[in-house]
Write an enzyme that holds these catalytic residues in place. Structure first.
Site, PDB file in Angstrom:
ATOM      1  N   LYS A 193      23.263   1.864 -31.709  1.00 12.79           N
ATOM      2  CA  LYS A 193      21.831   1.234 -31.783  1.00 12.79           C
ATOM      3  C   LYS A 193      20.936   2.181 -32.302  1.00 12.79           C
ATOM      4  O   LYS A 193      20.907   3.409 -31.648  1.00 12.79           O
ATOM      5  CB  LYS A 193      21.584   0.278 -30.599  1.00 12.79           C
ATOM      6  CG  LYS A 193      19.988  -0.105 -30.810  1.00 12.79           C
ATOM      7  CD  LYS A 193      19.468  -0.842 -29.369  1.00 12.79           C
ATOM      8  CE  LYS A 193      17.981  -1.345 -29.739  1.00 12.79           C
ATOM      9  NZ  LYS A 193      17.509  -1.859 -28.353  1.00 12.79           N
ATOM     10  N   GLU A 238       5.860  -5.054 -22.166  1.00 13.80           N
ATOM     11  CA  GLU A 238       7.209  -4.446 -21.465  1.00 13.80           C
ATOM     12  C   GLU A 238       6.663  -3.341 -20.469  1.00 13.80           C
ATOM     13  O   GLU A 238       6.306  -2.208 -20.732  1.00 13.80           O
ATOM     14  CB  GLU A 238       7.882  -3.942 -22.383  1.00 13.80           C
ATOM     15  CG  GLU A 238       9.366  -3.122 -21.980  1.00 13.80           C
ATOM     16  CD  GLU A 238      10.478  -3.105 -23.034  1.00 13.80           C
ATOM     17  OE1 GLU A 238      11.707  -2.696 -22.650  1.00 13.80           O
ATOM     18  OE2 GLU A 238      10.206  -3.528 -24.131  1.00 13.80           O
TER      19      GLU A 238
END
Length: 438
Positions: A193, A238
């Site tokens: 990723k 976050e």
């Protein structure tokens, strides 16, 4: 380098600070006290603080910026005298900070200690005054805390001219090509990723009241930390790490779908599709595992929510996992940030390979975007979020205008579609485009 508004300390000197905290009898409207042109602000719902003035600024660069900041802050905190009968998270001596994403970034990472801090924690409020050794503390002399507050100034949204933000740094076509290239390299097995981002930019005119976009972000993104530190303004969903009295928590977000608030059925379908998506769950697992692996040496009793849940924000749905733990050794919040950064959610997996690919495929310096922003107190506790849904203001030009650059990205894994990833960045830009818009 250590700078104060009273003196410039020689290299190696540790300034001696005194912080005096006293309760406020009235709950403050924090933004009413913020500097219109250089706000220092941290808020989520009914918890937050605003800094007034700048007593001390510490600057850091390079791969050891978090460790150097933690070590310097430990030295300052050890010498500081703190008079804090309030004893709440964020009372006493506090520094605000913002740190660059990349080790080689030209962006400077900073810790800033304000002269005055106005804080609210639900139904409790207080004021902290910070002075250098030898200076007079008004609170210590018995002054009414309310008398130290600056004049309240209402936020006038009607005065905001608005900012038009357009693609910057690279064209949309270049971003799409980068996503296609990265996806092919993931399929080829170079990595699992990588997170690629793009930028949009505009200009904020002279004299603009920056509290207007902050007010919009605070009112609309109640589940996010709204922040303004050294010209970095945003609302992050976050939490990188929160450390308070031996308890550690974090929130991991990875996997996104845009909201469809005008169509409830379509919006629910987007949420359900996110929860069912094998691709998004796979990406989310990478992000969670990176945080678990990084935190494990520093904590005990590490636990996570049973399964990812759909976090609802005004602009997007996110797959989210909450983590909790007990601090296993004496570590400051900044040392935990150093262990965690960069997470798979903002870099990729394996991390070193992903960071190298980001440097190759992103034709710009991310600066503080996807770095860390937050605060730390004298005990080493603090709250730090990943700098997302944000924009960085530059220095004023000859006409007084300031460049504004916003960055947003998404995780590229096997099966990623360039047009879908582009749409995801549009959704992620929305908090900033709406907050700074006309």
């Amino acid at each position: 380098m250590v700078k104060t508004d009273a003196t410039v300390s020689p290299a190696g000197d540790v300034p001696t600070l005194r912080a005096v905290t006293r309760p406020l009898g009235k709950l403050p409207n924090l933004l009413a006290f913020a500097d219109e042109h250089a706000p220092l602000f941290w808020n989520r719902g009914d918890r937050g603080c605003v800094g007034i003035g700048e007593l001390l600024r510490l600057s850091f660069t390079g791969p050891d910026r978090f460790r150097a900041a933690s070590a310097r802050w430990r030295e300052i905190a050890a010498l500081a005298a703190v008079d804090d009968p309030v004893a709440m998270p964020g009372s006493g001596l506090v520094a605000f900070g913002t740190f660059a994403f990349a080790d080689e970034s030209a962006a400077v990472s900073v810790l800033i200690v304000p002269r005055l801090l106005i804080h609210r924690h639900r139904g409790t409020a207080w004021v902290t005054e910070v002075t250098l050794a030898g200076e007079t503390s008004e609170l210590e002399r018995g002054a009414d805390p309310a008398e130290l507050l600056p004049t309240e100034r209402a936020v006038d949204a009607a005065s905001w001219a608005g900012v038009e933000l357009r693609p910057a740094g690279s064209t949309v076509d270049a971003y799409l090509a980068g996503v296609a290239d990265a996806t092919a390299r993931v399929v080829a097995g170079e990595l699992e990723k990588v997170v690629l981002s793009r930028q949009i930019a505009g200009s904020v005119s002279r004299g603009s009241d920056l509290r207007v976009p902050l007010a919009r972000l605070s009112e609309r993104y109640l589940d996010c930390w709204t922040f303004a530190v050294d010209g970095l303004i945003g609302a992050s969903p976050e939490t990188l790490v929160r450390s308070t009295s031996g308890a550690v928590s974090a929130r991991v977000l990875a996997g996104t779908r845009g909201r469809h608030q005008e169509d409830a059925a379509r919006d629910r379908a987007a949420r359900d599709e996110l929860l069912r998506s094998a691709k998004e769950q796979h990406e989310h697992d990478f992000a969670v595992q990176s945080v678990v692996t990084a935190l494990a040496p520093h904590v005990t009793e590490l636990r996570t929510s049973d399964a990812p849940f759909a976090l609802q924000l005004p602009n997007v749905w996110h797959l989210a996992t909450d983590l909790g733990a007990a601090l296993g050794a004496e570590s400051t919040a900044l040392e935990l940030v150093d262990a965690l950064h960069p997470t798979a959610a903002v870099a990729g997996t394996p991390t070193a390979d992903a960071v190298a690919m980001i440097a190759e495929l992103e034709p710009f310096d991310r600066g503080r975007y996807s770095g860390a922003v937050g605060w730390i107190d004298a005990a080493g506790d603090g709250e730090w979020v990943i700098a997302l849904r944000c924009a960085q203001l530059g220095e004023a030009g000859p006409d007084g205008a300031r460049a504004l650059v916003a960055t947003a990205g998404g995780g590229i894994v096997e099966g990623s579609d360039p047009q879908h990833e582009l749409g995801e960045t549009v959704s992620k830009f929305r908090p900033i485009t709406e907050a700074f818009g006309g």
